[in-house]
Design an enzyme around this catalytic site. Structure first.
Site, PDB file in Angstrom:
ATOM      1  CB  SER A 202      -0.970   0.009   1.177  1.00  0.00           C
ATOM      2  OG  SER A 202      -0.295  -0.200   2.397  1.00  0.00           O
ATOM      3  CG  HIS A 255      -1.568   4.061   3.734  1.00  0.00           C
ATOM      4  ND1 HIS A 255      -2.824   3.763   4.203  1.00  0.00           N
ATOM      5  CD2 HIS A 255      -1.010   2.870   3.391  1.00  0.00           C
ATOM      6  CE1 HIS A 255      -3.024   2.463   4.138  1.00  0.00           C
ATOM      7  NE2 HIS A 255      -1.936   1.901   3.656  1.00  0.00           N
TER       8      HIS A 255
END
Length: 278
Positions: A202, A255
């Site tokens: 991610s 992230h």
């Protein structure tokens, strides 16, 4: 002129061109011998074309595309549709690095189900102490670890959706650099908060989001884009992770670090174009 995509089936390319003609957008097909390239004359329509292309690749057999070919006079445009498959869709939009990373993540996930998470974490996790610093693969291999089917599905879909076009347009080298650098920095950021107990692609995915979105905003002729609506959704998802309203463990620092890095790399890669327009 902007190259939109290259596909192996020229009939398929012509069907999409015919459909976009009915939408008032001019596209051209150039056959190279190995593939049929679709080119856009007016890059101001790039975002709409990219959106329509995604819908077309999902369901190329839809009656509206055949109807468009008949309307345009290309009544043979659907003769070879039966040769098209979802596997061809997957391959047509992705290069070898994109597909290779997907395959590697899937293999690692299967091994985690067979051998257990701890076994794969032992070999692939972020370095836990200085004794592992020279095990250089650890600085990026944490990106191949996924802990649920939802986790790996979500990440690989985004990786394919964003990484594939980037590799097709800018080359495997650019995608490799972006993936390695973002895996390292997103992993480093996450390790400051959770130690070595994390994994997933991610951080790299968020770097791709930032890179593709800003590249599309600053240099649309590069052929990269992420619709603003999806970018807003991604940022809202990131923010939601900090409030623990999703009921799952999320690598928030990875992230944020990935997104910031992707934006910075896109800004750097498009700096000359922005300067030339001033």
């Amino acid at each position: 002129m902007v190259r939109v995509i290259a596909v192996s089936n020229p009939r398929l390319a012509q069907a999409f061109v015919d459909y976009m003609t009915t939408q008032g957008i001019e596209l051209r097909v150039h056959n190279t011998g190995e593939a049929a390239e679709i080119w856009l004359a007016d890059d101001s329509h790039l975002e709409q074309v990219q959106h329509e292309l995604q819908q077309f690749l999902i369901d190329p057999l839809n009656s509206r595309y055949r109807a468009a070919s008949w309307q345009a006079g290309n009544t043979d445009a659907d003769l070879h549709y039966q040769g098209f498959s979802y596997l061809q869709t997957l391959r047509s939009k992705a290069g070898p690095l994109t597909l290779g990373v997907m395959a590697l993540c899937i293999v690692v996930y299967i091994l985690m189900q067979i051998l257990g998470d701890d076994t794969l974490m032992y070999w692939l996790s972020w370095p836990q102490d200085s004794s592992q610093y020279l095990q250089l693969w650890r600085w990026v291999s944490h990106a191949f670890l996924h802990f649920s089917l939802l986790h790996i599905t979500f990440n690989l879909l985004w990786w394919w959706y964003l990484g594939g076009p980037l590799e097709k347009r800018l080359g495997s080298g650019k995608l490799f650099v972006l993936a390695v650098v973002s895996a390292f920095f997103s992993g480093w950021a996450q390790s400051l908060f959770s130690g070595a107990l994390f994994g997933g692609l991610s951080g790299v995915v968020y770097a791709l989001m930032g890179y593709c979105w800003l590249s599309g905003e600053r240099a649309p002729e590069r052929g990269l884009m992420l619709p603003r609506g999806l970018m807003v959704f991604s940022v809202l998802w990131l923010v939601a992770g900090y409030f623990d309203i999703l009921g799952m463990s999320i690598a928030n620092a990875a992230h944020v670090a990935g997104l910031v890095l992707g934006l910075l790399m896109a800004f750097w890669d498009t700096r000359h174009r922005a300067h030339n327009e001033q």
